[in-house]
Scaffold this motif. Structure first.
Motif, PDB file in Angstrom:
ATOM      1  N   PRO A 151       5.645  32.409  -1.223  1.00  0.00           N
ATOM      2  CA  PRO A 151       4.486  31.597  -0.832  1.00  0.00           C
ATOM      3  C   PRO A 151       4.929  30.393  -0.014  1.00  0.00           C
ATOM      4  O   PRO A 151       6.063  29.939  -0.128  1.00  0.00           O
ATOM      5  CB  PRO A 151       3.885  31.158  -2.170  1.00  0.00           C
ATOM      6  CG  PRO A 151       5.035  31.203  -3.121  1.00  0.00           C
ATOM      7  CD  PRO A 151       5.928  32.324  -2.648  1.00  0.00           C
ATOM      8  N   PRO A 152       4.050  29.868   0.832  1.00  0.00           N
ATOM      9  CA  PRO A 152       4.411  28.675   1.601  1.00  0.00           C
ATOM     10  C   PRO A 152       4.608  27.487   0.663  1.00  0.00           C
ATOM     11  O   PRO A 152       3.996  27.407  -0.389  1.00  0.00           O
ATOM     12  CB  PRO A 152       3.219  28.460   2.529  1.00  0.00           C
ATOM     13  CG  PRO A 152       2.094  29.170   1.869  1.00  0.00           C
ATOM     14  CD  PRO A 152       2.700  30.311   1.100  1.00  0.00           C
ATOM     15  N   GLY A 153       5.467  26.570   1.087  1.00  0.00           N
ATOM     16  CA  GLY A 153       5.754  25.404   0.263  1.00  0.00           C
ATOM     17  C   GLY A 153       5.152  24.137   0.837  1.00  0.00           C
ATOM     18  O   GLY A 153       5.001  24.002   2.051  1.00  0.00           O
ATOM     19  N   ILE A 154       4.794  23.220  -0.050  1.00  0.00           N
ATOM     20  CA  ILE A 154       4.267  21.918   0.363  1.00  0.00           C
ATOM     21  C   ILE A 154       4.991  20.841  -0.447  1.00  0.00           C
ATOM     22  O   ILE A 154       5.122  20.956  -1.660  1.00  0.00           O
ATOM     23  CB  ILE A 154       2.747  21.830   0.138  1.00  0.00           C
ATOM     24  CG1 ILE A 154       2.035  22.839   1.024  1.00  0.00           C
ATOM     25  CG2 ILE A 154       2.250  20.417   0.386  1.00  0.00           C
ATOM     26  CD1 ILE A 154       0.540  22.826   0.899  1.00  0.00           C
ATOM     27  N   ALA A 155       5.467  19.829   0.237  1.00  0.00           N
ATOM     28  CA  ALA A 155       6.131  18.696  -0.411  1.00  0.00           C
ATOM     29  C   ALA A 155       5.317  17.438  -0.140  1.00  0.00           C
ATOM     30  O   ALA A 155       4.643  17.334   0.882  1.00  0.00           O
ATOM     31  CB  ALA A 155       7.547  18.533   0.122  1.00  0.00           C
ATOM     32  N   MET A 156       5.378  16.498  -1.058  1.00  0.00           N
ATOM     33  CA  MET A 156       4.677  15.230  -0.880  1.00  0.00           C
ATOM     34  C   MET A 156       5.604  14.239  -0.180  1.00  0.00           C
ATOM     35  O   MET A 156       6.735  14.027  -0.608  1.00  0.00           O
ATOM     36  CB  MET A 156       4.233  14.658  -2.214  1.00  0.00           C
ATOM     37  CG  MET A 156       3.152  15.466  -2.897  1.00  0.00           C
ATOM     38  SD  MET A 156       1.682  15.684  -1.898  1.00  0.00           S
ATOM     39  CE  MET A 156       1.051  14.040  -1.849  1.00  0.00           C
TER      40      MET A 156
ATOM     41  N   PHE B 201       0.857  -1.177   0.000  1.00  0.00           N
ATOM     42  CA  PHE B 201       0.000   0.000   0.000  1.00  0.00           C
ATOM     43  C   PHE B 201       0.895   1.230   0.000  1.00  0.00           C
ATOM     44  O   PHE B 201       1.996   1.192   0.536  1.00  0.00           O
ATOM     45  CB  PHE B 201      -0.899   0.029   1.244  1.00  0.00           C
ATOM     46  CG  PHE B 201      -1.830  -1.141   1.331  1.00  0.00           C
ATOM     47  CD1 PHE B 201      -3.107  -1.057   0.819  1.00  0.00           C
ATOM     48  CD2 PHE B 201      -1.432  -2.323   1.926  1.00  0.00           C
ATOM     49  CE1 PHE B 201      -3.972  -2.135   0.905  1.00  0.00           C
ATOM     50  CE2 PHE B 201      -2.282  -3.406   2.023  1.00  0.00           C
ATOM     51  CZ  PHE B 201      -3.559  -3.313   1.510  1.00  0.00           C
ATOM     52  N   GLU B 202       0.414   2.302  -0.589  1.00  0.00           N
ATOM     53  CA  GLU B 202       1.180   3.545  -0.598  1.00  0.00           C
ATOM     54  C   GLU B 202       0.324   4.657  -0.008  1.00  0.00           C
ATOM     55  O   GLU B 202      -0.843   4.814  -0.367  1.00  0.00           O
ATOM     56  CB  GLU B 202       1.588   3.905  -2.024  1.00  0.00           C
ATOM     57  CG  GLU B 202       2.427   5.170  -2.103  1.00  0.00           C
ATOM     58  CD  GLU B 202       2.795   5.513  -3.534  1.00  0.00           C
ATOM     59  OE1 GLU B 202       3.920   5.200  -3.927  1.00  0.00           O
ATOM     60  OE2 GLU B 202       1.938   6.089  -4.233  1.00  0.00           O
ATOM     61  N   ARG B 203       0.912   5.405   0.895  1.00  0.00           N
ATOM     62  CA  ARG B 203       0.231   6.544   1.496  1.00  0.00           C
ATOM     63  C   ARG B 203       1.012   7.806   1.149  1.00  0.00           C
ATOM     64  O   ARG B 203       2.231   7.840   1.252  1.00  0.00           O
ATOM     65  CB  ARG B 203       0.160   6.405   3.025  1.00  0.00           C
ATOM     66  CG  ARG B 203      -0.634   5.219   3.472  1.00  0.00           C
ATOM     67  CD  ARG B 203      -2.094   5.460   3.190  1.00  0.00           C
ATOM     68  NE  ARG B 203      -2.893   4.346   3.643  1.00  0.00           N
ATOM     69  CZ  ARG B 203      -3.775   3.726   2.883  1.00  0.00           C
ATOM     70  NH1 ARG B 203      -3.973   4.086   1.669  1.00  0.00           N
ATOM     71  NH2 ARG B 203      -4.481   2.736   3.356  1.00  0.00           N
ATOM     72  N   ARG B 204       0.306   8.844   0.735  1.00  0.00           N
ATOM     73  CA  ARG B 204       0.920  10.136   0.435  1.00  0.00           C
ATOM     74  C   ARG B 204       0.244  11.208   1.267  1.00  0.00           C
ATOM     75  O   ARG B 204      -0.959  11.172   1.466  1.00  0.00           O
ATOM     76  CB  ARG B 204       0.759  10.488  -1.037  1.00  0.00           C
ATOM     77  CG  ARG B 204       1.509   9.594  -1.955  1.00  0.00           C
ATOM     78  CD  ARG B 204       1.301  10.030  -3.371  1.00  0.00           C
ATOM     79  NE  ARG B 204       2.058   9.164  -4.255  1.00  0.00           N
ATOM     80  CZ  ARG B 204       2.427   9.503  -5.464  1.00  0.00           C
ATOM     81  NH1 ARG B 204       2.092  10.673  -5.933  1.00  0.00           N
ATOM     82  NH2 ARG B 204       3.112   8.676  -6.199  1.00  0.00           N
ATOM     83  N   ARG B 205       1.051  12.144   1.694  1.00  0.00           N
ATOM     84  CA  ARG B 205       0.489  13.276   2.426  1.00  0.00           C
ATOM     85  C   ARG B 205       1.321  14.511   2.151  1.00  0.00           C
ATOM     86  O   ARG B 205       2.517  14.425   1.931  1.00  0.00           O
ATOM     87  CB  ARG B 205       0.401  12.992   3.917  1.00  0.00           C
ATOM     88  CG  ARG B 205       1.726  12.834   4.602  1.00  0.00           C
ATOM     89  CD  ARG B 205       1.603  12.666   6.077  1.00  0.00           C
ATOM     90  NE  ARG B 205       1.008  11.365   6.339  1.00  0.00           N
ATOM     91  CZ  ARG B 205       0.581  10.970   7.505  1.00  0.00           C
ATOM     92  NH1 ARG B 205       0.693  11.750   8.532  1.00  0.00           N
ATOM     93  NH2 ARG B 205       0.051   9.790   7.678  1.00  0.00           N
ATOM     94  N   GLY B 206       0.683  15.657   2.167  1.00  0.00           N
ATOM     95  CA  GLY B 206       1.376  16.922   1.979  1.00  0.00           C
ATOM     96  C   GLY B 206       2.007  17.363   3.291  1.00  0.00           C
ATOM     97  O   GLY B 206       1.392  17.287   4.343  1.00  0.00           O
ATOM     98  N   VAL B 207       3.248  17.808   3.199  1.00  0.00           N
ATOM     99  CA  VAL B 207       3.994  18.258   4.371  1.00  0.00           C
ATOM    100  C   VAL B 207       4.455  19.682   4.112  1.00  0.00           C
ATOM    101  O   VAL B 207       5.028  19.974   3.051  1.00  0.00           O
ATOM    102  CB  VAL B 207       5.210  17.341   4.641  1.00  0.00           C
ATOM    103  CG1 VAL B 207       6.002  17.834   5.821  1.00  0.00           C
ATOM    104  CG2 VAL B 207       4.765  15.912   4.842  1.00  0.00           C
TER     105      VAL B 207
END
Length: 116
Positions: free
Chosen positions: A86-91, A54-60
């Motif tokens: 601007p604020p940054g978001i990584a997966m 299974f793979e789980r992804r979330r924005g950090v």
């Protein structure tokens, strides 16, 4: 004083870790596992065992780079102003693999920077 200290310590308490949460699946059937986590991304069979991934992804949120000064043109001519980035978001991803023998979860493993 004592109740305030108790509330402060209770606020620091964290929930169960990933190992504790995943260990609840050991001994359960494949149907229960899929019912809880959804359809696996990959399935592989070897040596009488079945592996479900299974793979789980979330924005950090990530720290933005420093801002910069740039000219702003208005009706009275140029002036300099601060422009914050601007604020940054990584997966962040986490790969969960469950090993099943005879239709029951036998063990699990995980890897990735998003496993918490």
């Amino acid at each position: 004083m004592i109740p305030a200290l108790f509330l402060l310590l209770a606020g620091c308490a964290q929930g169960p870790g990933l190992d504790q949460r995943l260990s609840t699946f050991v001994g359960r059937s494949e149907g229960e596992l899929v019912g809880e986590l959804g359809v696996p991304l990959r399935v592989h069979e070897a040596d009488g065992r079945r592996f479900l991934q299974f793979e789980r992804r979330r924005g950090v949120a990530v720290a933005p780079p420093p801002g910069y000064y740039a000219p702003v043109y208005g009706p009275w001519g140029p002036r300099f102003g601060y422009w914050p980035p601007p604020p940054g978001i990584a997966m962040a991803t986490c790969d969960l693999t469950f090993a099943l023998r005879e239709g029951r979860v036998e063990s699990f493993s995980y890897r990735g920077e998003g496993c918490f």
